[in-house]
Design an enzyme around this catalytic site. Structure first.
Site, PDB file in Angstrom:
ATOM      1  N   SER A 185      -3.986  93.492 -27.365  1.00 17.42           N
ATOM      2  CA  SER A 185      -4.985  94.231 -27.949  1.00 17.42           C
ATOM      3  C   SER A 185      -6.218  94.360 -27.058  1.00 17.42           C
ATOM      4  O   SER A 185      -6.397  93.306 -26.324  1.00 17.42           O
ATOM      5  CB  SER A 185      -5.251  94.035 -29.414  1.00 17.42           C
ATOM      6  OG  SER A 185      -6.726  94.729 -29.836  1.00 17.42           O
TER       7      SER A 185
ATOM      8  N   TYR B 135      -8.221  87.427 -35.758  1.00 17.71           N
ATOM      9  CA  TYR B 135      -7.306  88.130 -34.998  1.00 17.71           C
ATOM     10  C   TYR B 135      -7.594  88.395 -33.301  1.00 17.71           C
ATOM     11  O   TYR B 135      -6.878  88.326 -32.641  1.00 17.71           O
ATOM     12  CB  TYR B 135      -7.265  89.663 -35.716  1.00 17.71           C
ATOM     13  CG  TYR B 135      -6.275  90.670 -35.017  1.00 17.71           C
ATOM     14  CD1 TYR B 135      -5.046  90.704 -35.135  1.00 17.71           C
ATOM     15  CD2 TYR B 135      -7.070  91.447 -34.067  1.00 17.71           C
ATOM     16  CE1 TYR B 135      -4.476  91.801 -34.730  1.00 17.71           C
ATOM     17  CE2 TYR B 135      -6.351  92.442 -33.421  1.00 17.71           C
ATOM     18  CZ  TYR B 135      -4.857  92.719 -33.775  1.00 17.71           C
ATOM     19  OH  TYR B 135      -4.145  93.504 -32.974  1.00 17.71           O
TER      20      TYR B 135
END
Length: 252
Positions: A138, A151
């Site tokens: 990400s 996360y």
């Protein structure tokens, strides 16, 4: 990587980016096997894509990973591409008391799962032409989202692991790729309708175009400003550091 003629295993392939990648690669003439925990979702994907296959996998369970790896090698000996895509994202509170179940589930799924999955298949992949291990990380690996700090930190950990694995496999014939999406309209955080997020079909179109080149990091245009946050020449610095370390410690 080459975009046709592969046998590809994709974790988290029943929804979101994983499903869209699986379908795009399936349409290009690859044998695609998807994995996930939800049998009903898997069945829906393969019903919509004749010729695609699916296998149930709990990416947080080491025994499940070992079972699936053995099954893949036995049933699909031509397997040459692994895409570690499974992941979960939740809002957390890193400024306060962390929910331990959230912490454990996120690390198990986003970090331990892909490391274990690759470990279970890597010796097989070393024997294959055009072998690729890819990880979906990400842009939050480079610019963390504070309200989802756990996360973000797992994706930073995954990016670090990719750099190390790519270096260690540099002479093996196995390419190690990192796909780092920006915010995309998927089920993560119920982002399907978020206007600021990138449409999934646009993301996949741009990603496939980049994936077909010889780059190690697959970045759409919207991801590049986040990636630049770490500064120039990261790979050169990391590789130079590791070359010195090999000389010091005598590792192969």
């Amino acid at each position: 990587m080459k975009l046709t003629g592969n046998t590809i295993f994709i974790t988290g392939g029943a929804s979101g980016i994983g499903r869209a990648l699986a379908e795009a690669l399936h349409q290009r003439g690859n044998k695609v096997i998807i994995a996930g925990r939800r049998r009903g979702h898997l069945d829906a994907v393969i019903a919509a894509n004749p010729g695609m296959e699916a296998i149930e996998l709990d990416i947080t369970d080491p025994a499940s990973i070992e079972r699936v790896a053995k099954q893949l090698i036995a049933q699909h000996p031509a397997l040459n591409v692994l895409i570690n895509n499974a992941g979960i994202m939740q809002i957390d509170e890193v400024g306060g008391k962390i929910d331990d179940a959230l912490l454990t589930a996120t690390i198990d799924t986003n970090v331990l799962g892909p490391i274990r999955m690759t470990s279970a298949l890597i010796e097989h992949l070393k024997t294959k032409q055009g072998a690729v291990v890819a990880y979906t990380s990400s842009v939050l690996a480079f610019v963390p989202l504070a309200v989802s700090g756990i996360y973000s930190s797992t994706k930073a950990a995954l990016h670090s692991y990719v750099l190390s694995q790519r270096f260690m496999l540099r002479n093996s014939g196995v390419r190690v790729l990192e796909i780092a999406p920006p915010w995309v309209r998927t089920e993560l955080l119920n982002s399907q309708e978020a206007e600021q997020a990138m449409p999934l079909d646009q993301f996949i179109a741009e990603t496939m175009e980049v994936l077909g080149t010889d780059v190690d990091e697959v970045l759409v245009e919207g991801a590049k400003p986040f990636r630049a946050n770490v500064g120039p020449n990261e790979h050169g610095f990391v590789n130079g550091f590791n070359e010195q370390a090999l000389a010091l410690f005598g590792a192969a």
